[in-house]
Design a protein around this motif. Sequence first.
Motif, PDB file in Angstrom:
ATOM      1  N   ALA A   5      86.229  46.351  16.762  1.00 26.32           N
ATOM      2  CA  ALA A   5      86.927  46.974  15.654  1.00 26.32           C
ATOM      3  C   ALA A   5      88.339  46.407  15.573  1.00 26.32           C
ATOM      4  CB  ALA A   5      86.966  48.490  15.838  1.00 26.32           C
ATOM      5  N   ASN A   6      88.899  46.432  14.381  1.00 26.29           N
ATOM      6  CA  ASN A   6      90.255  45.967  14.162  1.00 26.29           C
ATOM      7  C   ASN A   6      91.084  47.076  13.530  1.00 26.29           C
ATOM      8  OD1 ASN A   6      90.045  43.152  14.994  1.00 26.29           O
ATOM      9  ND2 ASN A   6      88.682  42.904  13.243  1.00 26.29           N
ATOM     10  N   LYS A   7      92.362  47.081  13.827  1.00 25.33           N
ATOM     11  CA  LYS A   7      93.271  48.061  13.239  1.00 25.33           C
ATOM     12  C   LYS A   7      93.552  47.688  11.779  1.00 25.33           C
ATOM     13  CE  LYS A   7      94.196  50.561  16.987  1.00 25.33           C
ATOM     14  NZ  LYS A   7      93.945  52.020  17.074  1.00 25.33           N
ATOM     15  N   TRP A   8      93.589  48.692  10.914  1.00 29.00           N
ATOM     16  CA  TRP A   8      93.867  48.455   9.504  1.00 29.00           C
ATOM     17  C   TRP A   8      94.730  49.595   8.976  1.00 29.00           C
ATOM     18  CZ3 TRP A   8      92.204  44.085   6.959  1.00 29.00           C
ATOM     19  CH2 TRP A   8      92.466  44.031   5.585  1.00 29.00           C
ATOM     20  N   GLU A   9      95.824  49.208   8.305  1.00 30.41           N
ATOM     21  CA  GLU A   9      96.708  50.215   7.723  1.00 30.41           C
ATOM     22  C   GLU A   9      96.227  50.578   6.324  1.00 30.41           C
ATOM     23  OE1 GLU A   9     101.064  49.689   6.283  1.00 30.41           O
ATOM     24  OE2 GLU A   9     101.188  50.135   8.448  1.00 30.41           O
ATOM     25  N   SER A  19     100.109  59.680   2.596  1.00 27.04           N
ATOM     26  CA  SER A  19     100.672  59.230   3.865  1.00 27.04           C
ATOM     27  C   SER A  19     100.107  57.873   4.217  1.00 27.04           C
ATOM     28  CB  SER A  19     100.363  60.238   4.982  1.00 27.04           C
ATOM     29  OG  SER A  19      98.968  60.417   5.129  1.00 27.04           O
ATOM     30  N   VAL A  20     100.875  57.102   4.994  1.00 26.89           N
ATOM     31  CA  VAL A  20     100.419  55.807   5.492  1.00 26.89           C
ATOM     32  C   VAL A  20      99.852  56.007   6.891  1.00 26.89           C
ATOM     33  CG1 VAL A  20     101.100  53.460   6.114  1.00 26.89           C
ATOM     34  CG2 VAL A  20     102.142  54.584   4.132  1.00 26.89           C
ATOM     35  N   ARG A  21      98.631  55.528   7.103  1.00 26.41           N
ATOM     36  CA  ARG A  21      97.964  55.710   8.392  1.00 26.41           C
ATOM     37  C   ARG A  21      97.331  54.403   8.849  1.00 26.41           C
ATOM     38  NH1 ARG A  21      94.989  61.648   8.237  1.00 26.41           N
ATOM     39  NH2 ARG A  21      96.713  62.808   7.301  1.00 26.41           N
ATOM     40  N   GLU A  22      96.810  54.443  10.042  1.00 21.20           N
ATOM     41  CA  GLU A  22      96.127  53.283  10.615  1.00 21.20           C
ATOM     42  C   GLU A  22      94.861  53.768  11.306  1.00 21.20           C
ATOM     43  OE1 GLU A  22      98.067  49.619  12.730  1.00 21.20           O
ATOM     44  OE2 GLU A  22      97.504  51.071  14.276  1.00 21.20           O
ATOM     45  N   GLU A  23      93.781  53.007  11.121  1.00 25.13           N
ATOM     46  CA  GLU A  23      92.539  53.364  11.802  1.00 25.13           C
ATOM     47  C   GLU A  23      91.782  52.107  12.193  1.00 25.13           C
ATOM     48  OE1 GLU A  23      90.194  55.727   9.157  1.00 25.13           O
ATOM     49  OE2 GLU A  23      89.460  54.010   8.013  1.00 25.13           O
ATOM     50  N   GLU A  24      90.749  52.291  13.006  1.00 24.35           N
ATOM     51  CA  GLU A  24      89.912  51.173  13.444  1.00 24.35           C
ATOM     52  C   GLU A  24      88.808  50.926  12.430  1.00 24.35           C
ATOM     53  OE1 GLU A  24      89.062  50.573  17.729  1.00 24.35           O
ATOM     54  OE2 GLU A  24      89.788  52.624  17.914  1.00 24.35           O
ATOM     55  N   ILE A  25      88.616  49.674  12.074  1.00 23.27           N
ATOM     56  CA  ILE A  25      87.576  49.251  11.142  1.00 23.27           C
ATOM     57  C   ILE A  25      86.614  48.339  11.895  1.00 23.27           C
ATOM     58  CG2 ILE A  25      87.089  48.065   8.968  1.00 23.27           C
ATOM     59  CD1 ILE A  25      88.726  50.596   8.585  1.00 23.27           C
ATOM     60  N   VAL A  26      85.319  48.550  11.707  1.00 23.52           N
ATOM     61  CA  VAL A  26      84.329  47.753  12.434  1.00 23.52           C
ATOM     62  C   VAL A  26      84.398  46.287  12.029  1.00 23.52           C
ATOM     63  CG1 VAL A  26      82.719  49.646  12.816  1.00 23.52           C
ATOM     64  CG2 VAL A  26      82.520  48.276  10.748  1.00 23.52           C
ATOM     65  N   ARG A 151      84.853  56.337  16.597  1.00 20.39           N
ATOM     66  CA  ARG A 151      86.130  55.729  16.231  1.00 20.39           C
ATOM     67  C   ARG A 151      86.138  55.200  14.803  1.00 20.39           C
ATOM     68  NH1 ARG A 151      85.339  52.657  20.843  1.00 20.39           N
ATOM     69  NH2 ARG A 151      85.484  50.764  19.573  1.00 20.39           N
ATOM     70  N   THR A 152      84.986  54.679  14.347  1.00 19.85           N
ATOM     71  CA  THR A 152      84.976  53.973  13.067  1.00 19.85           C
ATOM     72  C   THR A 152      84.044  54.577  12.018  1.00 19.85           C
ATOM     73  OG1 THR A 152      83.164  52.473  13.683  1.00 19.85           O
ATOM     74  CG2 THR A 152      85.400  51.839  14.346  1.00 19.85           C
ATOM     75  N   GLY A 153      82.985  55.247  12.448  1.00 19.39           N
ATOM     76  CA  GLY A 153      81.997  55.760  11.502  1.00 19.39           C
ATOM     77  C   GLY A 153      81.193  54.683  10.808  1.00 19.39           C
ATOM     78  N   GLY A 154      81.237  53.427  11.323  1.00 19.01           N
ATOM     79  CA  GLY A 154      80.640  52.310  10.594  1.00 19.01           C
ATOM     80  C   GLY A 154      79.538  51.567  11.303  1.00 19.01           C
ATOM     81  N   VAL A 155      78.888  52.174  12.302  1.00 22.69           N
ATOM     82  CA  VAL A 155      77.862  51.453  13.055  1.00 22.69           C
ATOM     83  C   VAL A 155      76.617  52.320  13.247  1.00 22.69           C
ATOM     84  CG1 VAL A 155      79.477  49.982  14.316  1.00 22.69           C
ATOM     85  CG2 VAL A 155      78.860  52.226  15.253  1.00 22.69           C
ATOM     86  N   HIS A 156      75.547  51.643  13.630  1.00 26.95           N
ATOM     87  CA  HIS A 156      74.310  52.308  14.021  1.00 26.95           C
ATOM     88  C   HIS A 156      74.105  52.114  15.523  1.00 26.95           C
ATOM     89  CE1 HIS A 156      72.691  53.538  10.160  1.00 26.95           C
ATOM     90  NE2 HIS A 156      73.036  52.364   9.656  1.00 26.95           N
TER      91      HIS A 156
END
Length: 270
Positions: A5-9, A19-26, A151-156
């Motif tokens: 995963a990579n950090k993305w603002e 608000s400005v936030r940052e999260e992990e993207i798969v 963390r990401t909600g983007g995987v199986h």
Amino acid sequence: MDGRANKWEFIRFDQRDMSVREEEIVTEFPLTVVLNGEEFATIVCSPTDIHELLIGFLASEGIIRFYKEISAIKIDEERGFAYIEMDKPLHSLQHNHSKRFIGSCCGKSRQFYFQSDVKTAKTITSKLSISADQCFELMNQLQLQSQEFKRTGGVHNAAICTLNEILEICTDIGRHNALDKIYGHIMERSIPVADKVIVFSGRISSEVLLKISKIGVGILISKSAPTDLALELANDLGITVIGFARGHKMNVYTHPFRVIETGKTSEASK
């Protein structure tokens, strides 16, 4: 490559608040497979368990039946290439396969090759049985160990299990890839599957069901829904399909004889 995963603002709107936030993207990783020197396919996947993914992919496609048929695997993660050498010539495979792009999602990017499926799909005759409580516990274990999804909600996720515990869990942006990774683990390590169960996070399509058949496991537990064609295939191939396994509820769609009342002793536990 170890990045899952990579950090993305990003900008979050919550009603009238911003608000400005940052999260992990798969990570979505295109991997080009070169088989015996010729470009064979490009798989879009998560950059983890790539070695096992390649083995399971070739087995699922009917290219190999045994791990020993592969002479060498070399992975160039920086360039996104995998070089596989096999003992048999590529021209013997080309009447069933052509170079194609295999996306991370289901749908028309995945082609149904009836001829290769006929060669590799297996009818399951296992008499293994499992209790409802064991089904719930295995699904709970899968959920607890699915850290990247949290963390990401983007995987199986897919896991090969005994009746009581997870042996190996694999994660990918594509549900088909997650199963191919599990298949690769099984083939490379010669894991017997007659007494094993697969627990899965994704929808049970006909392609997923065929993969389960090729792996040779008789019980599939998923938290998601099946399709009608998947259930028809499961009936024909002797596979017990359990869907919507969430909390303490689940639906047993096919071959319910393998699911026993809680408190009774299963065949594999005697």
